[in-house]
Design a protein around this motif. Structure first.
Motif, mmCIF file in Angstrom:
data_model
loop_
_atom_site.group_PDB
_atom_site.id
_atom_site.type_symbol
_atom_site.label_atom_id
_atom_site.label_comp_id
_atom_site.label_asym_id
_atom_site.label_seq_id
_atom_site.Cartn_x
_atom_site.Cartn_y
_atom_site.Cartn_z
ATOM 1 N N PRO A 50 5.119 12.317 2.906
ATOM 2 C CA PRO A 50 4.114 11.483 2.233
ATOM 3 C C PRO A 50 4.099 11.763 0.741
ATOM 4 O O PRO A 50 4.382 12.871 0.306
ATOM 5 C CB PRO A 50 2.794 11.902 2.877
ATOM 6 C CG PRO A 50 3.048 13.238 3.464
ATOM 7 C CD PRO A 50 4.506 13.281 3.823
ATOM 8 N N LYS A 51 3.753 10.755 -0.050
ATOM 9 C CA LYS A 51 3.713 10.938 -1.506
ATOM 10 C C LYS A 51 2.340 11.291 -2.002
ATOM 11 O O LYS A 51 2.200 11.907 -3.055
ATOM 12 C CB LYS A 51 4.178 9.657 -2.180
ATOM 13 C CG LYS A 51 5.645 9.369 -1.950
ATOM 14 C CD LYS A 51 5.999 8.039 -2.554
ATOM 15 C CE LYS A 51 7.449 7.690 -2.261
ATOM 16 N NZ LYS A 51 7.735 6.322 -2.723
ATOM 17 N N GLY A 52 1.329 10.855 -1.268
ATOM 18 C CA GLY A 52 -0.010 11.103 -1.784
ATOM 19 C C GLY A 52 -1.067 11.177 -0.712
ATOM 20 O O GLY A 52 -0.917 10.624 0.367
ATOM 21 N N ALA A 53 -2.147 11.899 -1.024
ATOM 22 C CA ALA A 53 -3.314 11.927 -0.143
ATOM 23 C C ALA A 53 -4.561 11.936 -1.013
ATOM 24 O O ALA A 53 -4.575 12.520 -2.100
ATOM 25 C CB ALA A 53 -3.278 13.155 0.762
ATOM 26 N N LEU A 54 -5.577 11.261 -0.502
ATOM 27 C CA LEU A 54 -6.837 11.135 -1.230
ATOM 28 C C LEU A 54 -7.859 12.067 -0.587
ATOM 29 O O LEU A 54 -8.065 12.027 0.625
ATOM 30 C CB LEU A 54 -7.289 9.683 -1.080
ATOM 31 C CG LEU A 54 -8.248 9.067 -2.053
ATOM 32 C CD1 LEU A 54 -7.706 9.152 -3.478
ATOM 33 C CD2 LEU A 54 -8.477 7.602 -1.662
#
Ligand code: ATP
Length: 270
Positions: A50-54
């Motif tokens: 994955p590239k991003g997580a919030l």
């Protein structure tokens, strides 16, 4: 001289044991730690990292702390910036600064980029048409989206971002391959407050009468940041009185003081 765009920390000391409670969130970010430590394990089977997580939750609940702990656990550099500083400081050059940030993070990969208050950059586009800096903010947001789309799955840069207003974010940010994971970081319950007190009481000289269960019961609605403040304030109150250790009454006085501060803050908002 150029204003500072972001902080770079290549030797993060924060680890999961500094983060009390938040068991669910810690489990979710553990996976990100694993990706950063052994990306080959995942990519060799054809998986995409994955590239991003919030990180989503109220102020002071440990979102920044958790992001930093991910970098500390994975032993990777931590690039951090605040969305609101960014919008205020870099009028006219936001997009190129975003490019610089990603370039540096890629050079030092595996690495983490952490964007606090992403809502300042990532509010839904097309709203607030009256505000003059709006185009500028949109350019910055577009550059962020471009960077996230542009780096390949083997770049090993993971972008974590924090907000307490996920509902106002531009939906484009949440699309697959961007911030497609949301991790909730909530206010602590009584058991978690106790654990947070334990962390922040570590450096404090405690008197015999201190009772952590009692403190946890006295602080409903407090965030981790509020509890950290209580512990520090109690130590200052005791020191002012020339005491050799911090006792229960010092803590109660500190709790009162923090509640007073919180009430004042709420008055300004409403
Ligand atoms: P904001 O949304 O205001 O940026 P945040 O969720 O990022 O807040 P932090 O900046 O991580 O919150 O928390 C501030 C401080 O509060 C931390 O540095 C730490 O001292 C304390 N704290 C918050 N949550 C926790 C926790 N779960 N365990 C231990 N300490 C905590």
């Amino acid at each position: 001289s150029k204003a500072k765009l972001f902080d770079e920390n290549t030797d993060v000391k924060t680890s999961f044991k500094d983060v009390a409670g938040l068991e669910g969130a810690k489990e979710e970010v553990q996976e990100i730690v694993d990706f950063l430590k052994t990306p080959e394990k995942y990519t060799s089977l054809g998986g995409k990292i994955p590239k991003g997580a919030l990180l989503v939750g109220p102020p002071g609940t440990g979102k920044t702390l958790l992001a930093k702990a991910v970098a500390g656990e994975a032993k990777v550099p931590f690039f951090s910036l605040s969305g609101s500083d960014f919008v205020e400081m870099f009028v006219g050059v936001g997009a190129s600064r975003v490019r610089d940030l990603f370039k540096q993070a890629k050079e030092k990969s595996p690495s983490i980029i952490f964007i606090d208050e992403i809502d300042a950059i990532g509010r839904a586009r097309g709203k607030n048409a009256m505000s003059g800096s709006n185009d500028e903010r949109e350019n910055t947001l577009n550059q962020l989206l471009t960077e996230m789309d542009g780096f390949g799955t083997n770049t090993n840069v993971i972008v974590l971002a924090a907000t307490n207003r996920a509902d106002i974010l531009d939906k484009a940010l949440m699309r697959a391959g961007r911030f497609d994971r949301q991790i909730f970081v909530d206010l602590p319950d009584i058991v978690e407050r106790k654990e947070i007190f334990e962390v922040h009481l570590r450096p404090i000289k405690k008197a015999e009468d201190l009772d952590i269960d009692f403190l946890a019961r006295q602080t409903p609605g407090f965030s981790g940041a509020d509890i950290a403040n209580v512990c520090n304030e109690a130590a200052l109150i005791a020191a002012r009185k020339g005491k050799k250790a911090v006792n229960k009454q010092d803590f109660l006085d500190a709790v009162d003081r923090i509640i007073g501060g919180l009430e004042k803050k709420n008055k300004i908002i409403t």
